[in-house]
Scaffold this active site. Structure first.
Site, PDB file in Angstrom:
ATOM      1  N   LYS A  81       0.805  -1.209   0.000  1.00 32.68           N
ATOM      2  CA  LYS A  81       0.000   0.000   0.000  1.00 32.68           C
ATOM      3  C   LYS A  81       0.843   1.265   0.000  1.00 32.68           C
ATOM      4  O   LYS A  81       0.477   2.276   0.593  1.00 32.68           O
ATOM      5  CB  LYS A  81      -0.992   0.009   1.166  1.00 32.68           C
ATOM      6  N   SER A  82       1.970   1.216  -0.696  1.00 29.76           N
ATOM      7  CA  SER A  82       2.857   2.379  -0.779  1.00 29.76           C
ATOM      8  C   SER A  82       2.949   2.947  -2.186  1.00 29.76           C
ATOM      9  O   SER A  82       3.891   3.667  -2.509  1.00 29.76           O
ATOM     10  CB  SER A  82       4.260   2.000  -0.292  1.00 29.76           C
ATOM     11  N   GLY A  83       1.997   2.616  -3.048  1.00 28.55           N
ATOM     12  CA  GLY A  83       2.064   3.082  -4.433  1.00 28.55           C
ATOM     13  C   GLY A  83       2.657   2.065  -5.372  1.00 28.55           C
ATOM     14  O   GLY A  83       3.216   2.421  -6.418  1.00 28.55           O
ATOM     15  N   THR A  84       2.518   0.784  -5.022  1.00 32.21           N
ATOM     16  CA  THR A  84       3.125  -0.287  -5.813  1.00 32.21           C
ATOM     17  C   THR A  84       2.604  -0.314  -7.241  1.00 32.21           C
ATOM     18  O   THR A  84       3.379  -0.414  -8.198  1.00 32.21           O
ATOM     19  CB  THR A  84       2.864  -1.653  -5.145  1.00 32.21           C
ATOM     20  N   TRP A  86       1.202   2.068  -9.038  1.00 36.73           N
ATOM     21  CA  TRP A  86       1.692   3.259  -9.753  1.00 36.73           C
ATOM     22  C   TRP A  86       3.146   3.084 -10.162  1.00 36.73           C
ATOM     23  O   TRP A  86       3.536   3.389 -11.293  1.00 36.73           O
ATOM     24  CB  TRP A  86       1.528   4.477  -8.840  1.00 36.73           C
ATOM     25  N   HIS A 150       7.852  -7.021  -2.023  1.00 35.65           N
ATOM     26  CA  HIS A 150       7.613  -6.312  -0.765  1.00 35.65           C
ATOM     27  C   HIS A 150       8.634  -6.736   0.296  1.00 35.65           C
ATOM     28  O   HIS A 150       8.535  -6.332   1.451  1.00 35.65           O
ATOM     29  CB  HIS A 150       6.212  -6.613  -0.227  1.00 35.65           C
ATOM     30  N   ARG A 172       6.354   5.588   1.509  1.00 42.89           N
ATOM     31  CA  ARG A 172       5.143   6.389   1.681  1.00 42.89           C
ATOM     32  C   ARG A 172       4.926   6.673   3.162  1.00 42.89           C
ATOM     33  O   ARG A 172       5.342   5.897   4.026  1.00 42.89           O
ATOM     34  CB  ARG A 172       3.933   5.632   1.117  1.00 42.89           C
ATOM     35  N   SER A 180      -4.778   3.121   3.855  1.00 44.85           N
ATOM     36  CA  SER A 180      -4.964   2.393   2.602  1.00 44.85           C
ATOM     37  C   SER A 180      -5.052   0.887   2.848  1.00 44.85           C
ATOM     38  O   SER A 180      -5.894   0.189   2.260  1.00 44.85           O
ATOM     39  CB  SER A 180      -3.809   2.709   1.652  1.00 44.85           C
TER      40      SER A 180
END
Length: 238
Positions: A81-84, A86, A150, A172, A180
């Site tokens: 949930k850190s912008g993976t 994107w 991850h 993030r 998130s």
């Protein structure tokens, strides 16, 4: 590039507590690890300081034993949930810009990102490749091979840590990660929403008992390595 299914449909299988499909090595290891209940699954197991599902522990062992990297590989690393998604889409577009023009005014209708999920185009080592497969076939991945993970630095295969291959780490704000992650997991497991108090999960998150947590250990592992060798690890935040 080989692709059969995306990471998201595989996720529910990862929290299955059944031992079927686990190697004896993994079962013996799991029996020695500290375990705590997880608010979204049954148990998390602490392996080398980080908390994982038992099936991810098996995937980590598979990856450590069998993954053979190339110097041209690129590995994208995030906490969940850190912008993976994107990061996968952006990096895929950059690496494939010669064969697939990323310019919005000239983009072709055949561009892979218009028809395929970024999780299909950029596979995650311990979730979709080495989960359930000790030695997945990587021969169909064109060079430079683009993978994601991850995994904390301490759990990466030695062939990744010791090589010249590039690693990109996206960080993030942990507050945003928590919110998130909370909504994402409740969407996946609607049957447990009523019994799942945010306050309880927040306390657990702050203790670091969450998937791939603690957050600070995960992030600092890559941040410190990026300071030691910025040519190998690109560290940035959103």
């Amino acid at each position: 590039m080989a692709a059969s299914d995306s990471d998201p449909p595989i996720l529910p299988l990862l929290w299955d507590e059944d031992n079927e499909g686990l190697s004896q090595e993994c079962r013996d290891l799991i029996a020695t690890l500290p375990a705590e209940p997880d608010w979204f699954t049954q148990k998390l197991y602490q392996y080398k300081g980080l908390w994982l599902f038992k099936r991810i522990v098996q995937a980590v062992l598979n990856c450590q034993h069998h993954f053979q990297g190339r110097d041209s590989d690129v590995l994208l690393i995030t906490s969940p949930k850190s912008g993976t998604t994107w990061l996968k889409a952006l990096t895929f577009a950059i690496i494939n810009r010669k064969s697939h023009d990323p310019n919005p005014t000239r983009i072709s209708s055949t561009h892979p990102l218009l028809t395929a999920n970024p999780h299909i185009l950029v596979r995650t080592l311990e979730i979709s490749l080495y989960n359930g497969h000790a030695e997945p076939d990587l021969s169909l991945f064109s060079s430079p091979r683009l993978f994601a993970s991850h995994l904390p630095y301490v759990l990466l295969p030695e062939s990744i840590k010791s090589s010249r291959r590039k690693k990109v780490y996206l960080c993030r704000n942990p507050k945003d990660i928590f919110i998130s992650y909370w909504h994402f997991m409740n969407t996946l497991r609607r049957e447990i929403q009523e019994n799942n108090m945010m306050e309880n999960f927040f306390k657990q998150f702050c203790r670091g008992v969450n998937l791939y947590g603690p957050f600070w250990d995960h992030m600092l592992g890559y941040y410190k390595k990026s300071l030691e060798d910025p040519n190998k690890i690109m560290f940035f935040e959103i």
